[in-house]
Motif scaffolding. Sequence first.
Motif, PDB file in Angstrom:
ATOM      1  N   TYR A  50     -56.677 -70.177  17.431  1.00 42.60           N
ATOM      2  CA  TYR A  50     -57.844 -69.527  16.851  1.00 42.60           C
ATOM      3  C   TYR A  50     -58.219 -70.179  15.515  1.00 42.60           C
ATOM      4  O   TYR A  50     -59.380 -70.431  15.232  1.00 42.60           O
ATOM      5  CB  TYR A  50     -57.595 -68.027  16.657  1.00 42.60           C
ATOM      6  CG  TYR A  50     -58.779 -67.296  16.071  1.00 42.60           C
ATOM      7  CD1 TYR A  50     -59.803 -66.838  16.896  1.00 42.60           C
ATOM      8  CD2 TYR A  50     -58.882 -67.075  14.708  1.00 42.60           C
ATOM      9  CE1 TYR A  50     -60.902 -66.177  16.359  1.00 42.60           C
ATOM     10  CE2 TYR A  50     -59.970 -66.420  14.162  1.00 42.60           C
ATOM     11  CZ  TYR A  50     -60.976 -65.972  14.992  1.00 42.60           C
ATOM     12  OH  TYR A  50     -62.066 -65.339  14.459  1.00 42.60           O
ATOM     13  N   CYS A  51     -57.202 -70.428  14.707  1.00 38.34           N
ATOM     14  CA  CYS A  51     -57.462 -71.054  13.384  1.00 38.34           C
ATOM     15  C   CYS A  51     -58.101 -72.426  13.557  1.00 38.34           C
ATOM     16  O   CYS A  51     -58.933 -72.843  12.784  1.00 38.34           O
ATOM     17  CB  CYS A  51     -56.164 -71.186  12.587  1.00 38.34           C
ATOM     18  SG  CYS A  51     -55.587 -69.595  11.942  1.00 38.34           S
ATOM     19  N   GLN A  77     -62.751 -64.539  23.746  1.00 38.20           N
ATOM     20  CA  GLN A  77     -61.726 -63.735  24.422  1.00 38.20           C
ATOM     21  C   GLN A  77     -60.674 -63.231  23.439  1.00 38.20           C
ATOM     22  O   GLN A  77     -60.224 -62.090  23.541  1.00 38.20           O
ATOM     23  CB  GLN A  77     -61.060 -64.535  25.541  1.00 38.20           C
ATOM     24  CG  GLN A  77     -61.969 -64.782  26.720  1.00 38.20           C
ATOM     25  CD  GLN A  77     -61.378 -65.739  27.747  1.00 38.20           C
ATOM     26  OE1 GLN A  77     -60.426 -66.475  27.470  1.00 38.20           O
ATOM     27  NE2 GLN A  77     -61.958 -65.740  28.940  1.00 38.20           N
ATOM     28  N   PHE A  78     -60.293 -64.074  22.488  1.00 36.58           N
ATOM     29  CA  PHE A  78     -59.287 -63.683  21.499  1.00 36.58           C
ATOM     30  C   PHE A  78     -59.809 -62.539  20.632  1.00 36.58           C
ATOM     31  O   PHE A  78     -59.103 -61.560  20.386  1.00 36.58           O
ATOM     32  CB  PHE A  78     -58.895 -64.891  20.639  1.00 36.58           C
ATOM     33  CG  PHE A  78     -57.688 -64.659  19.785  1.00 36.58           C
ATOM     34  CD1 PHE A  78     -56.416 -64.628  20.330  1.00 36.58           C
ATOM     35  CD2 PHE A  78     -57.814 -64.486  18.408  1.00 36.58           C
ATOM     36  CE1 PHE A  78     -55.295 -64.426  19.538  1.00 36.58           C
ATOM     37  CE2 PHE A  78     -56.703 -64.286  17.610  1.00 36.58           C
ATOM     38  CZ  PHE A  78     -55.439 -64.252  18.174  1.00 36.58           C
ATOM     39  N   ILE A  89     -58.236 -58.712  20.325  1.00 36.55           N
ATOM     40  CA  ILE A  89     -57.868 -58.025  19.082  1.00 36.55           C
ATOM     41  C   ILE A  89     -58.661 -56.731  18.927  1.00 36.55           C
ATOM     42  O   ILE A  89     -58.108 -55.693  18.554  1.00 36.55           O
ATOM     43  CB  ILE A  89     -58.064 -58.949  17.855  1.00 36.55           C
ATOM     44  CG1 ILE A  89     -57.186 -60.194  17.975  1.00 36.55           C
ATOM     45  CG2 ILE A  89     -57.783 -58.192  16.556  1.00 36.55           C
ATOM     46  CD1 ILE A  89     -55.693 -59.930  18.192  1.00 36.55           C
ATOM     47  N   PHE A  90     -59.952 -56.769  19.257  1.00 39.55           N
ATOM     48  CA  PHE A  90     -60.772 -55.555  19.205  1.00 39.55           C
ATOM     49  C   PHE A  90     -60.174 -54.484  20.121  1.00 39.55           C
ATOM     50  O   PHE A  90     -60.064 -53.315  19.736  1.00 39.55           O
ATOM     51  CB  PHE A  90     -62.220 -55.861  19.607  1.00 39.55           C
ATOM     52  CG  PHE A  90     -63.123 -54.680  19.513  1.00 39.55           C
ATOM     53  CD1 PHE A  90     -63.702 -54.338  18.301  1.00 39.55           C
ATOM     54  CD2 PHE A  90     -63.402 -53.903  20.632  1.00 39.55           C
ATOM     55  CE1 PHE A  90     -64.542 -53.227  18.203  1.00 39.55           C
ATOM     56  CE2 PHE A  90     -64.245 -52.797  20.545  1.00 39.55           C
ATOM     57  CZ  PHE A  90     -64.814 -52.466  19.324  1.00 39.55           C
ATOM     58  N   ASN A  91     -59.754 -54.879  21.318  1.00 37.76           N
ATOM     59  CA  ASN A  91     -59.159 -53.928  22.267  1.00 37.76           C
ATOM     60  C   ASN A  91     -57.846 -53.366  21.749  1.00 37.76           C
ATOM     61  O   ASN A  91     -57.550 -52.174  21.949  1.00 37.76           O
ATOM     62  CB  ASN A  91     -58.964 -54.579  23.639  1.00 37.76           C
ATOM     63  CG  ASN A  91     -60.283 -54.823  24.347  1.00 37.76           C
ATOM     64  OD1 ASN A  91     -61.311 -54.216  24.039  1.00 37.76           O
ATOM     65  ND2 ASN A  91     -60.284 -55.753  25.292  1.00 37.76           N
ATOM     66  N   SER A 136     -68.300 -73.776  25.586  1.00 37.34           N
ATOM     67  CA  SER A 136     -67.141 -74.660  25.655  1.00 37.34           C
ATOM     68  C   SER A 136     -65.864 -73.840  25.866  1.00 37.34           C
ATOM     69  O   SER A 136     -65.835 -72.619  25.650  1.00 37.34           O
ATOM     70  CB  SER A 136     -67.017 -75.475  24.375  1.00 37.34           C
ATOM     71  OG  SER A 136     -66.562 -74.660  23.318  1.00 37.34           O
ATOM     72  N   THR A 137     -64.811 -74.506  26.268  1.00 36.47           N
ATOM     73  CA  THR A 137     -63.513 -73.860  26.465  1.00 36.47           C
ATOM     74  C   THR A 137     -63.038 -73.243  25.162  1.00 36.47           C
ATOM     75  O   THR A 137     -62.493 -72.139  25.145  1.00 36.47           O
ATOM     76  CB  THR A 137     -62.477 -74.890  26.972  1.00 36.47           C
ATOM     77  OG1 THR A 137     -62.997 -75.504  28.149  1.00 36.47           O
ATOM     78  CG2 THR A 137     -61.155 -74.243  27.271  1.00 36.47           C
ATOM     79  N   GLU A 138     -63.271 -73.950  24.053  1.00 35.87           N
ATOM     80  CA  GLU A 138     -62.868 -73.461  22.729  1.00 35.87           C
ATOM     81  C   GLU A 138     -63.625 -72.188  22.368  1.00 35.87           C
ATOM     82  O   GLU A 138     -63.040 -71.213  21.908  1.00 35.87           O
ATOM     83  CB  GLU A 138     -63.119 -74.543  21.681  1.00 35.87           C
ATOM     84  CG  GLU A 138     -62.542 -74.227  20.327  1.00 35.87           C
ATOM     85  CD  GLU A 138     -62.692 -75.402  19.386  1.00 35.87           C
ATOM     86  OE1 GLU A 138     -63.518 -75.294  18.458  1.00 35.87           O
ATOM     87  OE2 GLU A 138     -61.987 -76.414  19.580  1.00 35.87           O
TER      88      GLU A 138
END
Length: 185
Positions: free
Chosen positions: A184-185, A10-11, A15-17, A2-4
């Motif tokens: 994200y939340c 991706q988010f 953050i990992f990057n 899903s888009t979500e």
Amino acid sequence: MSTEDKFITQFRRRIFNIIEQYRLLDKGDAVVVGVSGGPDSVCLLHLLHTLSSNLDIKLFAVHINHMLRGAEADADEQYTEDLCKKLGVPLFIVKADVKSIAKEKGMSFEEAGREVRYREFEKYAEILGASKIAVAHNRNDQAETVMMHIIRGTGLGGLSGMEFRRGPIIRPLLGVGREDIEKYC
């Protein structure tokens, strides 16, 4: 997917990057995470928990109840406690009478609260053997900081605002905006 789900994946990657790019964490780090119960710090804790096995880090949460907002502050404390239990992250709760501290030291509530938070974060980092303290400042906070520096009068150094890492303090969310954090939340 899903888009979500795609956004969340991706988010997390973003953050990992950021963590990798700015060398915010090293394998085996113990990390104190400041968790207020608001969206920014909840997002930070959840992200670091989700990434903890890939990053090989151990998390500890510290919640400061400033005792300024009555039942609302108590609700944030309870929410943080429930979240940490659910995630299996050890939590340390500190109650600090920020109003009295501010009056005693002749400073604003904001200044006194900030002083208490960082003192307690550092204290728990030392007690727990944590080498990093993660706080949830984001791009919106960065803009506010720079604007406050300009208003107060600053040299070029004040225009740069907060850093992703300053000593043991790390800010993994500094490169993202509040809108994405709330999504994200």
